[in-house]
Design an enzyme around this catalytic site. Structure first.
Site, PDB file in Angstrom:
ATOM      1  N   ASP A  69      35.209   3.054-108.081  1.00  0.00           N
ATOM      2  CA  ASP A  69      35.876   1.788-108.378  1.00  0.00           C
ATOM      3  C   ASP A  69      36.473   1.139-107.958  1.00  0.00           C
ATOM      4  O   ASP A  69      37.175   1.053-107.065  1.00  0.00           O
ATOM      5  CB  ASP A  69      36.660   2.115-109.368  1.00  0.00           C
ATOM      6  CG  ASP A  69      36.673   0.872-110.816  1.00  0.00           C
ATOM      7  OD1 ASP A  69      35.726   0.525-111.140  1.00  0.00           O
ATOM      8  OD2 ASP A  69      38.385   0.438-110.307  1.00  0.00           O
ATOM      9  N   PHE A 152      26.616  -8.553-101.300  1.00  0.00           N
ATOM     10  CA  PHE A 152      26.862  -8.451-102.909  1.00  0.00           C
ATOM     11  C   PHE A 152      28.498  -8.649-103.255  1.00  0.00           C
ATOM     12  O   PHE A 152      28.681  -9.068-102.926  1.00  0.00           O
ATOM     13  CB  PHE A 152      26.173  -7.034-103.643  1.00  0.00           C
ATOM     14  CG  PHE A 152      27.452  -6.186-103.818  1.00  0.00           C
ATOM     15  CD1 PHE A 152      27.726  -5.432-102.635  1.00  0.00           C
ATOM     16  CD2 PHE A 152      28.134  -6.087-104.066  1.00  0.00           C
ATOM     17  CE1 PHE A 152      28.278  -4.285-102.351  1.00  0.00           C
ATOM     18  CE2 PHE A 152      29.822  -4.482-104.203  1.00  0.00           C
ATOM     19  CZ  PHE A 152      29.209  -3.630-102.829  1.00  0.00           C
ATOM     20  N   GLY A 153      28.576  -9.664-104.434  1.00  0.00           N
ATOM     21  CA  GLY A 153      30.025  -9.291-105.086  1.00  0.00           C
ATOM     22  C   GLY A 153      30.392 -10.779-104.489  1.00  0.00           C
ATOM     23  O   GLY A 153      30.040 -11.779-103.857  1.00  0.00           O
TER      24      GLY A 153
END
Ligand code: IMP
Length: 199
Positions: A69, A152-153
């Site tokens: 996470d 990404f992100g």
């Protein structure tokens, strides 16, 4: 030995595959396992959420499972978006739209106040259900513009030493990134356990 990588994010899966290469270990994706259950990431820390992911998948598949996470913490925004990084600004936005929300909120903020970090917690649950966790960060700051299309992100707005994650290759990112560092740590742990088992 099979290890399930509990993520539906194909970018993360690629990073895990790249970094978790181990002899005798076969990495399986949730897709390989036909696992489509919703995982409610209701924790308020990265640690809690990565634990929720591995526990839920392990309880159903009964196989060693690994999950991360992760997210971005911006000091000027009181550590936002944090654990809400994937949903920041609304569930339906694209990664690029989320980056622009942050660039807007940081407009006019001087460089010394643009400090930020990526944080990653990885949990590994073994065949007996024992959980091991590691957490790593990557310190940097938020750029003033959207830079590059790699990764990404929030990669296109995150700088380390003036280099934007949106411009570097995955293998370069692995060396310094939060996930790269955490995967290397957990890999060491798994290797030690495998050796212990075989002795
Ligand atoms: P998770 O899947 O709930 O852990 O969400 C992680 C979110 O944090 C991603 O969707 C990205 O928005 C952000 N994030 C985590 N790691 C990275 C990274 O390495 N680069 C860019 N964004 C990241």
């Amino acid at each position: 030995m099979d290890i399930v990588v509990a993520t539906n994010n194909h970018h993360k899966l690629r990073e895990f595959n790249r970094l978790l290469e181990l002899d005798d270990i076969n990495l399986l994706s949730l897709k390989d396992e036909n696992y489509n259950d919703y995982i409610d990431e209701s924790g308020i820390t990265f640690k809690e959420n990565s634990k929720i992911k591995v526990k839920q998948v392990y309880l159903k598949l009964k196989k060693p499972t690994i999950a991360d996470d992760s997210g971005l913490e911006i000091d000027f925004l009181n550590s936002e978006p944090g654990v809400y990084s994937a949903r920041y600004g609304g569930e339906d936005l694209t990664d690029k739209e989320r980056c622009f929300i942050i660039l807007d909120r940081m407009k006019g903020v001087v460089k010394k106040d643009r400090s930020a970090r990526f944080r990653c917690c990885i949990s590994y649950i073994d065949e007996k259900g024992v959980i091991y966790q590691v957490e790593e960060t990557c310190e940097g700051y938020i750029s003033e513009n959207y830079i590059g299309e790699n990764g990404f992100g929030y990669d296109p707005i995150f700088l380390v030493d003036d280099v934007c994650f949106g411009l570097i290759r995955g293998s370069q990112k692995d060396i310094i990134s939060h996930r790269g560092k955490a995967i290397r740590k957990i890999k060491k742990y798994i290797l030690e356990k495998v050796v212990e088992k075989n002795e």
